[in-house]
Enzyme design. Structure first.
Site, short mmCIF file in Angstrom:
data_model
loop_
_atom_site.label_atom_id
_atom_site.label_comp_id
_atom_site.label_asym_id
_atom_site.label_seq_id
_atom_site.Cartn_x
_atom_site.Cartn_y
_atom_site.Cartn_z
N ASN A 121 0.87 -1.18 0.00
CA ASN A 121 0.00 0.00 0.00
C ASN A 121 0.91 1.23 0.00
O ASN A 121 1.53 1.54 1.01
CB ASN A 121 -0.87 -0.06 1.27
CG ASN A 121 -1.72 1.17 1.46
OD1 ASN A 121 -1.79 2.04 0.58
ND2 ASN A 121 -2.38 1.26 2.61
N TRP A 122 0.96 1.90 -1.13
CA TRP A 122 1.89 3.02 -1.26
C TRP A 122 1.35 4.30 -0.62
O TRP A 122 2.08 5.31 -0.55
CB TRP A 122 2.22 3.27 -2.74
CG TRP A 122 2.95 2.14 -3.40
CD1 TRP A 122 3.34 0.95 -2.83
CD2 TRP A 122 3.38 2.07 -4.77
NE1 TRP A 122 3.98 0.17 -3.75
CE2 TRP A 122 4.03 0.82 -4.95
CE3 TRP A 122 3.29 2.94 -5.87
CZ2 TRP A 122 4.56 0.43 -6.17
CZ3 TRP A 122 3.83 2.55 -7.09
CH2 TRP A 122 4.47 1.30 -7.24
N LYS A 123 0.10 4.28 -0.20
CA LYS A 123 -0.52 5.44 0.47
C LYS A 123 -0.27 6.73 -0.33
O LYS A 123 -0.30 6.70 -1.55
CB LYS A 123 -0.02 5.55 1.92
CG LYS A 123 -0.24 4.24 2.68
CD LYS A 123 0.01 4.37 4.17
CE LYS A 123 -0.22 3.02 4.84
NZ LYS A 123 -0.04 3.07 6.29
N HIS A 154 -9.49 0.85 4.90
CA HIS A 154 -8.21 1.00 5.60
C HIS A 154 -8.41 1.89 6.82
O HIS A 154 -9.20 2.85 6.77
CB HIS A 154 -7.16 1.59 4.65
CG HIS A 154 -5.79 1.57 5.25
ND1 HIS A 154 -5.37 2.51 6.17
CD2 HIS A 154 -4.76 0.70 5.09
CE1 HIS A 154 -4.14 2.21 6.55
NE2 HIS A 154 -3.74 1.12 5.91
N GLU A 193 -6.82 4.25 8.01
CA GLU A 193 -6.62 5.70 7.77
C GLU A 193 -7.86 6.32 7.13
O GLU A 193 -8.18 7.48 7.39
CB GLU A 193 -5.36 5.91 6.91
CG GLU A 193 -4.11 5.68 7.75
CD GLU A 193 -2.91 5.13 6.99
OE1 GLU A 193 -2.88 5.23 5.76
OE2 GLU A 193 -2.01 4.58 7.65
N GLU A 247 -5.46 -5.41 10.43
CA GLU A 247 -4.40 -4.44 10.71
C GLU A 247 -4.70 -3.73 12.03
O GLU A 247 -5.50 -2.78 12.06
CB GLU A 247 -4.35 -3.40 9.59
CG GLU A 247 -4.12 -4.00 8.22
CD GLU A 247 -3.57 -2.94 7.26
OE1 GLU A 247 -2.41 -3.07 6.86
OE2 GLU A 247 -4.29 -1.98 6.96
N GLY A 274 2.41 1.79 10.96
CA GLY A 274 3.36 2.89 10.86
C GLY A 274 4.05 3.24 12.17
O GLY A 274 4.68 4.28 12.29
N SER A 333 3.35 -2.56 10.35
CA SER A 333 4.80 -2.62 10.54
C SER A 333 5.41 -3.97 10.11
O SER A 333 6.33 -4.46 10.77
CB SER A 333 5.15 -2.30 12.00
OG SER A 333 4.75 -0.97 12.31
P1 PGA Z 1 2.82 -0.04 7.75
O1 PGA Z 1 1.36 0.16 7.11
O2 PGA Z 1 3.38 -1.31 7.13
O3 PGA Z 1 3.60 1.18 7.36
O4 PGA Z 1 2.63 -0.18 9.21
C1 PGA Z 1 0.50 -0.92 6.92
C2 PGA Z 1 -0.79 -0.45 6.29
O5 PGA Z 1 -1.26 0.65 6.63
O6 PGA Z 1 -1.36 -1.15 5.44
#
Ligand code: PGA
Length: 251
Positions: free
Chosen positions: A9-11, A95, A97, A167, A173, A213
Site C-alpha cells: 500500500n503506497w498510500k 483501511h 486511515e 491491521e 506505521g 509494521s
Molecule cells: P505499515 O502500514 O506497514 O507502514 O505499518 C501498513 C498499512 O497501513 O497497510
C-alpha cells in the site's frame, strides 16, 4: 492450500517517475517469486501508468479506495469502473486511515465493497482495533462487528473475491508489530466468523492478511502462523528491496 498474498500500500507516496521506477524494480527483483501473489496499490493519479508498466508481469494493481456510485455528481470520488479502466483488478476498502481521517464506517465499507464486487474487482477489506479498544479488552468484539458489518449481505459467491486484512491500528506505521500469537488469535477468530457467516469451506479458503509494521525480518514469524496468509505492507513496500525481501521471506 491458500496462496500467499503480499500487497504493498503506497498510500500518499510516489509521483510518476518514482512510482514507475519502484514498479519496474519490484518486477525485476521478484521474477522468480512465483509462489506468492503480489499486489501494489499506488495513488490514483499513477494507477494507469503503473498498470501499463506492470502489464505482462505477474503483479496486480489495486486502488486504495473507491466510491460506491459508478458515476454522477460526486466531486473528488473514484468509481470501481474507473479503477478497472485504469488497469486495477483489486481495491483496498476500509483501511484504518480512511476510517480515522475520512469518515469510513462499517456501513460505507459495506457499500463500497458491494459496488466494487459488482464491477468485478476483488476487494481487500481492512479491519482492526485501536490501542484503546485492545486495552479495554474489546479486540474480538470490534473485529466481529467490523467483519459482520463490512460483509453484510455479501453472498457466498462473492466472498471468494474478498481478502480480509487484519491491521491493528496501533501497529500501523508505528514500528510495533502484533506478536505472532496476538495476530494468530485474531486471524483464527476471523476465520471462525467467516465459517459462521458462510461455510467451513469458505472459511478455509478465504485469505486473511496481517498488516502493521511488516518488515523483511518479521514476516517469517507471521507467515508461520497457521491462519496468516500474507501481508498488507505500508512503509516497507516503498522500497523495492525491502518489499521483495518480504515477498521472498513469505514462503
Ligand atoms: P505499515 O502500514 O506497514 O507502514 O505499518 C501498513 C498499512 O497501513 O497497510
Amino acid at each position: 492450500m491458500r496462496r500467499p498474498i503480499i500487497a504493498g500500500n503506497w498510500k500518499l507516496h510516489k509521483k510518476t517517475v518514482e512510482a514507475l521506477e519502484l514498479a519496474r524494480e519490484i518486477v525485476r527483483l521478484t521474477e522468480d517469486c512465483t509462489d506468492t501473489e503480489i499486489i501494489v496499490a499506488p495513488s490514483f493519479t499513477v494507477l494507469g501508468k503503473v498498470s501499463e508498466a506492470l502489464s505482462g508481469s505477474r503483479i496486480s494493481v489495486a486502488g486504495q479506495d473507491c466510491f460506491w456510485q459508478e458515476e454522477g455528481a460526486f466531486t473528488g470520488e473514484v468509481s470501481p469502473g474507473m479503477l478497472l479502466d485504469a488497469g486495477c483488478t483489486h481495491v483496498i476498502i476500509g483501511h484504518s486511515e480512511r476510517r480515522q481521517h475520512f469518515g469510513d464506517t462499517d456501513a460505507t465499507v459495506n457499500r463500497k465493497t458491494k459496488a466494487a464486487l459488482l464491477s468485478g474487482l476483488s476487494v481487500i477489506v481492512c479491519i482492526g482495533e485501536t490501542l484503546q479498544e485492545r486495552e479495554a479488552g474489546e479486540t474480538l468484539s470490534v473485529i466481529e462487528r467490523q467483519v459482520r458489518g463490512g460483509l453484510q449481505d455479501i453472498c457466498a459467491r462473492d466472498i471468494r473475491k474478498i481478502v480480509i486484512a487484519y491491521e491493528p491500528v496501533w501497529a500501523i506505521g508505528t514500528g510495533k508489530t502484533a506478536t505472532d500469537v496476538q495476530a494468530q488469535e485474531v486471524h483464527s477468530f476471523i476465520r471462525t466468523i467467516v465459517s459462521r457467516l458462510y461455510s467451513p469451506t469458505d472459511s478455509d479458503t478465504v485469505r486473511i492478511l496481517y498488516g502493521g509494521s511488516v518488515k523483511p525480518d518479521n514476516i517469517r514469524g507471521l507467515m508461520s502462523c497457521p491462519d496468516i496468509d500474507g501481508a498488507l505492507v505500508g512503509g516497507a513496500s516503498l522500497s523495492a528491496t525491502s518489499f521483495s525481501s518480504i515477498i521472498r521471506n513469505s514462503k
